[in-house]
Motif scaffolding. Structure first.
Motif, PDB file in Angstrom:
ATOM      1  N   GLU A  16      -3.950   6.758  -4.777  1.00  0.00           N
ATOM      2  CA  GLU A  16      -3.739   5.749  -3.742  1.00  0.00           C
ATOM      3  C   GLU A  16      -3.617   4.373  -4.389  1.00  0.00           C
ATOM      4  O   GLU A  16      -4.415   4.025  -5.267  1.00  0.00           O
ATOM      5  CB  GLU A  16      -4.891   5.752  -2.736  1.00  0.00           C
ATOM      6  N   GLU A  47       7.645  -1.296  -1.505  1.00  0.00           N
ATOM      7  CA  GLU A  47       7.002  -2.206  -0.546  1.00  0.00           C
ATOM      8  C   GLU A  47       7.427  -3.655  -0.773  1.00  0.00           C
ATOM      9  O   GLU A  47       7.665  -4.401   0.178  1.00  0.00           O
ATOM     10  CB  GLU A  47       5.475  -2.079  -0.651  1.00  0.00           C
ATOM     11  N   GLN A  90       0.833  -1.201   0.000  1.00  0.00           N
ATOM     12  CA  GLN A  90       0.000   0.000   0.000  1.00  0.00           C
ATOM     13  C   GLN A  90       0.863   1.244   0.000  1.00  0.00           C
ATOM     14  O   GLN A  90       1.967   1.269   0.568  1.00  0.00           O
ATOM     15  CB  GLN A  90      -0.914   0.009   1.231  1.00  0.00           C
ATOM     16  N   GLY A  91       0.372   2.290  -0.637  1.00  0.00           N
ATOM     17  CA  GLY A  91       1.081   3.560  -0.672  1.00  0.00           C
ATOM     18  C   GLY A  91       0.327   4.551  -1.534  1.00  0.00           C
ATOM     19  O   GLY A  91      -0.762   4.267  -2.049  1.00  0.00           O
ATOM     20  N   SER A  92       0.895   5.730  -1.712  1.00  0.00           N
ATOM     21  CA  SER A  92       0.246   6.754  -2.533  1.00  0.00           C
ATOM     22  C   SER A  92       1.296   7.673  -3.130  1.00  0.00           C
ATOM     23  O   SER A  92       2.470   7.650  -2.740  1.00  0.00           O
ATOM     24  CB  SER A  92      -0.754   7.562  -1.691  1.00  0.00           C
ATOM     25  N   VAL A 104       5.503   2.616  -5.604  1.00  0.00           N
ATOM     26  CA  VAL A 104       4.912   1.984  -4.412  1.00  0.00           C
ATOM     27  C   VAL A 104       5.234   0.495  -4.380  1.00  0.00           C
ATOM     28  O   VAL A 104       5.687  -0.050  -3.356  1.00  0.00           O
ATOM     29  CB  VAL A 104       3.380   2.208  -4.380  1.00  0.00           C
TER      30      VAL A 104
END
Length: 701
Positions: free
Chosen positions: A302, A408, A274-276, A404
């Motif tokens: 997002e 991650e 997850q990230g943005s 992202v």
């Protein structure tokens, strides 16, 4: 016959408002069959889903009525009922009668939404013989009705129908207040009847497709409750016997979705990335004076990804933009795949010595093998290619998803946590094995191409091939041991039956790597003889035999060998199994010679289980007939002579074959993983708990 060539401005037609939709419906909904009918329903449902996506409302109810209508009710904020200043119409009438009108253009009402073009509700209205909308808002229930896009009033009492008398509104139509809403209760209810003048007579709502879409949406918006109710009682549907209702609600979100989609035994848990990121784009913005101006607008994207790998090699991928499925991908998918490949290449290069990867480079297919992934991005006003929204076009999303996922995923693969470290190692080994398998398959294919007609066949010398070139009629028998091979050669029909002996138990591919499997003599010979390749590169059309028959002894060792062979086929030649071309021969266990009466010939009866033998002997005793003792018990195929083997196991006129299906493979795989896998504790528990059920006579000691 003269033909006029005059072509002036008076010949031009200008279609206004919803008239254009009725004249060219395919431009807006794709087609006027069941696919277009379902597309209309998605447009109404998506409006309700956008409310839930924005954080308003937690339930959506979809009802298919017996009269052909469909109803969608949500608990969102409700369509605005006040007057829109530029048109002087109520918000409800604007939404349902004006193309390119809605709350998703200015950016103030929805941070992310699926409906973007403002044509959804108005197009459905234009293509409906009747549409009723009820809005609960401000303590009141408001109602408005339309006929083929025109507002007005239907003269019907209790049972609404598109055939009821209709009075068209001549002036601005005020919303009718038909009741009071409970305090705090808001929402929208839309019921419409698709116009039979537009859609084909065989167009039908598909409850299965509706349930699949509802399930998918419930996964993407955790906590949203979607109810699908079918009251039509159509033959062949779950609601045939009466009203049928399914409720979908998943609090785990896309992590549960990835678990639901995973087809085989997992190698990893579900990993969540997850990230943005932010980006700026130049877009036309509508000013207060009604004119549009180009302005730079800051956007936030997002990113949420759930992924896991399983032991197979099929890829299951789902991508979404604001919960709208993008089956043809787009910039978000290309960013995800690029990040996945680069991250794994970096990790394999860093661990090349440990993984024995050499200098070869991973390809995208190596990493995608066995991957189940759900990718979702949320952003305001995404750019799609066309009204069907199947491809995302916003360029900046590629960079954000790439960043992202790279960050991650690299953190997970480098994690020092024990469980995570084990799973990361397993995935890296898997992708390297896929790379080696691809390279080995390519090398094999290149070697085959280099052969010329003067070179000898590369088939193993122990293969006793058949003469026919007709794949559909040919059969390959995989025989256990050389003793059975000698008898089988005499028993077979060499025109269409080929024999391949295997010595002992082949490699346990449940635990072995692809490289070990390819270097194993028995496994590589078997793959070479079948001729379709292995793994992702397996080509069913290239398989050399119509049937592959596993012919092993009817004892514990034979069952073990058969299981090992089935595991090999399941892992590396699965399309052959899915096509129903893998069989297990069923050799008899006993041979009973019934004593002849008078001048009749001696009768020989074969039985295939202890139970069947007991029933036969009971029947013979009741008939007063005797049999020769001792009864012959076959412990191996080598104990039969050629005539007996042909009659019982190989001759298509008399034999019995058991077709192996995928469901049986999966059940066998679970048992085999328990008994032969790398985890010791479950196996020990199984042996201890089932020791009392062991029949010592079944062991060939």
């Amino acid at each position: 016959m003269s033909r006029s060539t005059e072509y002036n401005a008076r010949h031009l037609s200008v279609l206004e408002g919803l008239e254009a939709v009725r004249k060219r419906p395919g431009m807006y909904i794709g087609s006027t069959d069941s696919r277009g009918l379902m597309h209309c329903l998605w447009e109404i449902i998506d409006n309700s889903v956008d409310e839930a996506l924005a954080g308003y409302g937690s339930s959506i109810e979809i009802t298919l009525h017996p009269d052909g209508s469909v109803e969608v009710e949500d608990s969102g904020r409700g369509i605005p009922v006040d007057v829109e200043p530029r048109t002087g119409l109520s918000g409800v009438e604007v939404v349902f009668t004006k193309l390119h009108a809605g709350g998703k253009f200015g950016g103030g009402s929805y941070a992310a939404s699926g409906g973007l073009h403002g044509v959804g509700a108005s197009v459905v209205n234009a293509l409906s013989s009747r549409l009723d909308v009820h809005v609960s808002r401000g303590g009141k229930v408001h109602r408005m009705s339309f006929r083929r896009g025109v507002p007005g009033t239907f003269q019907d009492a209790s049972r609404p129908s598109p055939e009821a008398p209709f009075a068209e509104s001549t002036e601005v139509t005020p919303l009718e207040v038909v009741g009071r809403a409970k305090r705090g209760v808001t929402g929208t209810r839309v019921r419409y009847w698709a116009d039979e003048q537009v859609f084909t007579p065989d167009a039908r709502f598909s409850v299965e497709e509706l349930q699949a879409r509802a399930r998918q949406t419930a996964y993407l918006i955790p906590g949203l409750r979607i109810t699908v109710r079918d009251l039509r009682r159509l033959k062949g549907t779950p609601g045939e016997q009466g009203p049928h209702e399914e409720v979908f609600q998943y609090d785990g979100g896309i992590a549960e979705f990835a678990e639901h989609l995973t087809p085989a035994s997992p190698v990893t848990d579900v990993w969540r990335l997850q990230g943005s990121g932010t980006f700026s784009e130049r877009v036309p913005v509508l000013g207060a004076d009604g004119r549009t101006q180009m302005k730079d607008v800051d956007r936030t994207c997002e990113v949420d990804v759930a992924l896991r790998w399983d032991v197979g090699y099929e890829t299951t991928f789902r991508s979404f933009v604001n919960i709208i499925a993008t089956p043809k991908g787009g910039t978000h998918q290309s960013g995800f795949e690029a990040a996945l490949l680069k991250t794994f290449r970096d990790q394999v290069a860093a661990n090349a010595r440990k993984l024995k990867a050499g200098t070869d480079k991973l390809e995208k297919d190596d990493v995608l093998a066995g991957l189940t992934a759900v990718l979702t991005v949320r952003l305001a006003e995404p750019q799609f290619e066309g009204q069907t929204k199947e491809v995302l076009g916003t360029p900046a999303v590629r960079r954000i998803v790439n960043n992202v996922v790279s960050k991650e995923l690299a953190a997970l693969l480098k994690s020092g946590a024990r469980t995570q470290r084990q799973q990361s190692a397993a995935v890296l080994e898997k992708v390297v094995a896929e790379m080696k398998s691809r390279i080995a398959a390519r090398t094999h294919k290149e070697n085959q191409r280099r052969k010329n007609a003067l070179e000898s066949s590369s088939m193993p010398s122990k293969l006793a091939d058949c003469r026919t070139n007709d794949v559909t009629s040919s059969e390959l028998f995989i025989v256990e041991g050389d003793s059975a091979l000698g008898t089988a050669k005499l028993a077979r029909s060499s025109d269409f039956q080929a024999l391949l002996p295997i010595r002992g138990k082949i490699l346990n591919v449940q635990k072995a790597s692809v490289g070990d499997m390819l270097s194993n003599a028995e496994c590589s010979a078997l793959i070479q003889v079948v001729g379709g390749g292995a793994g992702r590169s397996f080509d069913l059309d290239a398989a050399r035999y119509g049937k592959v028959i596993l012919m092993t002894d009817a004892d514990v060792d034979g069952a073990h060998i058969r299981t090992l062979l089935l595991t090999l086929f399941f892992r590396y030649m699965r399309p052959l199994v899915e096509a129903g071309r893998v069989y297990a021969a069923v050799p008899p266990l006993h041979r009973v010679e019934v004593v002849a009466r008078g001048k009749k010939e001696r009768e020989v009866v074969y039985t295939y289980s202890e139970k069947e033998l007991a029933q036969l002997l009971t029947r013979l005793e009741s008939e007063g007939r005797s049999y020769k003792e001792p009864i012959q018990r076959y412990k191996g195929l080598g104990e039969m002579d050629a005539d007996q083997l042909a009659e019982t196991t190989m001759d298509p006129r008399h034999r019995m074959l058991r077709r192996v299906r995928i469901s049986e493979f999966e059940a066998a795989e679970k048992v085999f993983d328990l008994l032969m896998g790398s985890s010791v504790a479950p196996r020990k528990e199984f042996i201890v708990s089932n020791a009392d059920e062991l029949d010592a006579e079944r062991i060939d000691a």
